[in-house]
Design an enzyme around this catalytic site. Sequence first.
Site, PDB file in Angstrom:
ATOM      1  N   LEU A 171       0.819  -1.214   0.000  1.00  0.00           N
ATOM      2  CA  LEU A 171       0.000   0.000   0.000  1.00  0.00           C
ATOM      3  C   LEU A 171       0.848   1.257   0.000  1.00  0.00           C
ATOM      4  O   LEU A 171       0.433   2.312  -0.464  1.00  0.00           O
ATOM      5  CB  LEU A 171      -0.924   0.017   1.225  1.00  0.00           C
ATOM      6  CG  LEU A 171      -1.992  -1.065   1.285  1.00  0.00           C
ATOM      7  CD1 LEU A 171      -2.668  -1.082   2.634  1.00  0.00           C
ATOM      8  CD2 LEU A 171      -3.014  -0.839   0.173  1.00  0.00           C
ATOM      9  N   GLY A 172       2.009   1.152   0.575  1.00  0.00           N
ATOM     10  CA  GLY A 172       2.851   2.344   0.632  1.00  0.00           C
ATOM     11  C   GLY A 172       4.085   2.078   1.452  1.00  0.00           C
ATOM     12  O   GLY A 172       4.214   1.040   2.120  1.00  0.00           O
ATOM     13  N   GLY A 174       6.760   4.114   4.044  1.00  0.00           N
ATOM     14  CA  GLY A 174       7.058   5.342   4.783  1.00  0.00           C
ATOM     15  C   GLY A 174       8.499   5.372   5.229  1.00  0.00           C
ATOM     16  O   GLY A 174       9.334   4.639   4.689  1.00  0.00           O
ATOM     17  N   ASN A 175       8.788   6.201   6.205  1.00  0.00           N
ATOM     18  CA  ASN A 175      10.168   6.313   6.669  1.00  0.00           C
ATOM     19  C   ASN A 175      10.582   5.093   7.485  1.00  0.00           C
ATOM     20  O   ASN A 175      11.724   4.675   7.444  1.00  0.00           O
ATOM     21  CB  ASN A 175      10.326   7.572   7.508  1.00  0.00           C
ATOM     22  CG  ASN A 175      10.070   8.804   6.657  1.00  0.00           C
ATOM     23  OD1 ASN A 175      10.703   8.988   5.634  1.00  0.00           O
ATOM     24  ND2 ASN A 175       9.097   9.599   7.056  1.00  0.00           N
ATOM     25  N   GLY A 176       9.607   4.552   8.228  1.00  0.00           N
ATOM     26  CA  GLY A 176       9.955   3.440   9.097  1.00  0.00           C
ATOM     27  C   GLY A 176       9.839   2.090   8.419  1.00  0.00           C
ATOM     28  O   GLY A 176      10.684   1.218   8.576  1.00  0.00           O
ATOM     29  N   THR A 178       7.107  -0.618   5.637  1.00  0.00           N
ATOM     30  CA  THR A 178       6.251  -0.796   4.462  1.00  0.00           C
ATOM     31  C   THR A 178       4.886  -1.296   4.917  1.00  0.00           C
ATOM     32  O   THR A 178       4.801  -2.156   5.795  1.00  0.00           O
ATOM     33  CB  THR A 178       6.898  -1.838   3.520  1.00  0.00           C
ATOM     34  OG1 THR A 178       8.256  -1.413   3.298  1.00  0.00           O
ATOM     35  CG2 THR A 178       6.188  -1.931   2.207  1.00  0.00           C
ATOM     36  N   LYS A 194       1.736  -3.177   8.841  1.00  0.00           N
ATOM     37  CA  LYS A 194       2.938  -2.356   8.692  1.00  0.00           C
ATOM     38  C   LYS A 194       4.123  -3.181   9.166  1.00  0.00           C
ATOM     39  O   LYS A 194       4.129  -3.663  10.305  1.00  0.00           O
ATOM     40  CB  LYS A 194       2.796  -1.084   9.532  1.00  0.00           C
ATOM     41  CG  LYS A 194       3.906  -0.097   9.313  1.00  0.00           C
ATOM     42  CD  LYS A 194       3.531   1.240   9.917  1.00  0.00           C
ATOM     43  CE  LYS A 194       4.442   2.332   9.430  1.00  0.00           C
ATOM     44  NZ  LYS A 194       3.933   3.649   9.727  1.00  0.00           N
ATOM     45  N   ASP A 282       2.690  12.825  15.129  1.00  0.00           N
ATOM     46  CA  ASP A 282       2.952  12.670  13.696  1.00  0.00           C
ATOM     47  C   ASP A 282       1.682  12.939  12.878  1.00  0.00           C
ATOM     48  O   ASP A 282       1.322  12.182  11.977  1.00  0.00           O
ATOM     49  CB  ASP A 282       3.493  11.252  13.437  1.00  0.00           C
ATOM     50  CG  ASP A 282       4.300  11.171  12.143  1.00  0.00           C
ATOM     51  OD1 ASP A 282       4.584  12.232  11.552  1.00  0.00           O
ATOM     52  OD2 ASP A 282       4.642  10.042  11.734  1.00  0.00           O
TER      53      ASP A 282
HETATM   54  P1  ATP Z   1       5.794   7.915   7.764  1.00  0.00           P
HETATM   55  O1  ATP Z   1       6.623   6.687   7.728  1.00  0.00           O
HETATM   56  O2  ATP Z   1       6.587   9.164   7.873  1.00  0.00           O
HETATM   57  O3  ATP Z   1       4.691   7.820   8.759  1.00  0.00           O
HETATM   58  P2  ATP Z   1       3.777   7.474   5.765  1.00  0.00           P
HETATM   59  O4  ATP Z   1       2.654   7.734   6.721  1.00  0.00           O
HETATM   60  O5  ATP Z   1       3.584   7.985   4.378  1.00  0.00           O
HETATM   61  O6  ATP Z   1       5.129   8.070   6.313  1.00  0.00           O
HETATM   62  P3  ATP Z   1       3.443   4.665   6.309  1.00  0.00           P
HETATM   63  O7  ATP Z   1       2.869   4.972   7.641  1.00  0.00           O
HETATM   64  O8  ATP Z   1       4.457   3.587   6.235  1.00  0.00           O
HETATM   65  O9  ATP Z   1       4.118   5.949   5.671  1.00  0.00           O
HETATM   66  O10 ATP Z   1       2.244   4.342   5.326  1.00  0.00           O
HETATM   67  C1  ATP Z   1       2.451   4.148   3.967  1.00  0.00           C
HETATM   68  C2  ATP Z   1       1.130   4.253   3.224  1.00  0.00           C
HETATM   69  O11 ATP Z   1       0.359   3.099   3.476  1.00  0.00           O
HETATM   70  C3  ATP Z   1       0.253   5.409   3.661  1.00  0.00           C
HETATM   71  O12 ATP Z   1       0.600   6.585   2.999  1.00  0.00           O
HETATM   72  C4  ATP Z   1      -1.134   4.918   3.292  1.00  0.00           C
HETATM   73  O13 ATP Z   1      -1.408   5.285   1.968  1.00  0.00           O
HETATM   74  C5  ATP Z   1      -1.015   3.415   3.423  1.00  0.00           C
HETATM   75  N1  ATP Z   1      -1.678   2.937   4.663  1.00  0.00           N
HETATM   76  C6  ATP Z   1      -1.164   2.943   5.903  1.00  0.00           C
HETATM   77  N2  ATP Z   1      -2.015   2.399   6.783  1.00  0.00           N
HETATM   78  C7  ATP Z   1      -3.119   2.048   6.084  1.00  0.00           C
HETATM   79  C8  ATP Z   1      -4.397   1.439   6.433  1.00  0.00           C
HETATM   80  N3  ATP Z   1      -4.690   1.102   7.678  1.00  0.00           N
HETATM   81  N4  ATP Z   1      -5.297   1.247   5.456  1.00  0.00           N
HETATM   82  C9  ATP Z   1      -5.008   1.604   4.167  1.00  0.00           C
HETATM   83  N5  ATP Z   1      -3.850   2.176   3.784  1.00  0.00           N
HETATM   84  C10 ATP Z   1      -2.910   2.398   4.725  1.00  0.00           C
HETATM   85 MG    MG Z   2       1.966   6.681   8.351  1.00  0.00          MG
END
Ligand code: ATP
Ligand code: MG
Length: 449
Positions: A171-172, A174-176, A178, A194, A282
């Site tokens: 789905l995405g 982030g910094n920490g 996937t 996550k 955050d």
């Molecule tokens: P950071 O690591 O700085 O928090 P971030 O929020 O973009 O950055 P992640 O928290 O790893 O990174 O999330 C990555 C992506 O996954 C999000 O941008 C979102 O689109 C998707 N995501 C996270 N949690 C969910 C969820 N519960 N349901 C659907 N999509 C999600």
């Molecule tokens: Mg996030």
Amino acid sequence: MLILYLNNVSIMDPEGIVIRIKTPAGDMDSSVDSPSLLNFNDLLVAIRDVMPEATVTAFEYEDEVGDRITVRSDEELKAMLSYYFNTMNEQRMNGLMPDPLQIFPRAGKTPGIRNIHGLKVNTRPNPANDCTHAVQDTLASNSLKKSSAELKRILTNGQINAQDIHYQEQLGHGNGGTVYRAYHIIGKRVLAVKVIPLDITVELQKQIMSELEILYKCDSPYIITFFSAFFVENRISICTEFMDGGSLDVYKRIPEHVLGRIAVAVVNGLTYLWSLKILHRDVKPSNMLVNTRGQVKLCDFGVSTQLVNSIAKTYVGTNAYMAPERISGEQYGIHADVWSVGISFMELALGMFPYPQIQKNQGSLMPLQLLQCIVDEDPPVLPVSQFSEKFVHFITQCMRRQPKERPAPNNLMDHSFIIQYNDGNAEVVSMWVCRCLEERRAQQAQGRV
Ligand code: ATP
Ligand code: MG
């Protein structure tokens, strides 16, 4: 078998679906060839035809935990179908036959209307509709409910096992870590998992697990539901509720009347966390999630560092949504979250980060020097010509340079912008999410051609 024919059969629909109308006399299965053409009235009329004695004005369906959701309009019907298609796909992907879409008619006080849409209903009795089966069915649905309650208990006790999770799409990132969409086979539900690589000692792992305990206690419609967390080798996996609309950072400019409803949910979510003495730390668009039911929920809040003296003293990383006092390394508290609300909503309203000199390419973490302008300059203000006075005032108040001048939690809930949109109208957000997802799907399809 009750067949529900629609007048216009679209060749665009990939396949039909089966809708199971749960009536006091038993189940009535209706096959719908063209679900995209189905509208609320069609379905209501079909229900009234099989339950002529009742004055049905709405119906309900069950979500993955057995909560009933009412459908009273075309938009809510759309949200239900979208939820059902997702579930159906999950079941297919896991080699299961999709269950029919079960709906539960709700009787109201208004008199029934005639079948003005010319919907043909074949009322050939279903052999499964005799009383014995109806009783069995009730028992079956009770046991289903029990199993979902049981599932909830198992999940909240942290008993999701790594081997019971099928990872699907990413789905995405982030910094920490996937985030993946995943399917929990035993619970038959979609999760967001996550996965964060962490090279730490077993002692430290235990400490993290105990810090995460507070997540089990979080119970708010504005906070993402936490199911479980576990370590496998050097990775922690955190399993939460999946939100089918994803995070707000991928939506373009959001109209004010939609943002207003989103802001109500975000402020409610933060007020809840603050009441538990948890600072979010955050707040940013990628940590605000939406779904096609119009719900808005916060995720990724800093539970591992609990707020003890109402002011947190630790300072980790620098992201572009941080309040000036955090960027300059000073003490910060609840008011830092309030700043982040302001700057996030300003970005969502404008469709761009409000400090043009800060280019956020990927993610929100930036070198400290680049964020110095947030500390040095007067905060940006929304253009009054494009937004309402209440909204401009809300953002301006949240983004006051001096933390103490920003609204405190109660003042945030009482702000006229929040009051104006605190009407419980989830349909506005639901419609907007559904429309954006449809547009995105159409664009993707075009891109593929
Ligand atoms: P950071 O690591 O700085 O928090 P971030 O929020 O973009 O950055 P992640 O928290 O790893 O990174 O999330 C990555 C992506 O996954 C999000 O941008 C979102 O689109 C998707 N995501 C996270 N949690 C969910 C969820 N519960 N349901 C659907 N999509 C999600
Ligand atoms: Mg996030």
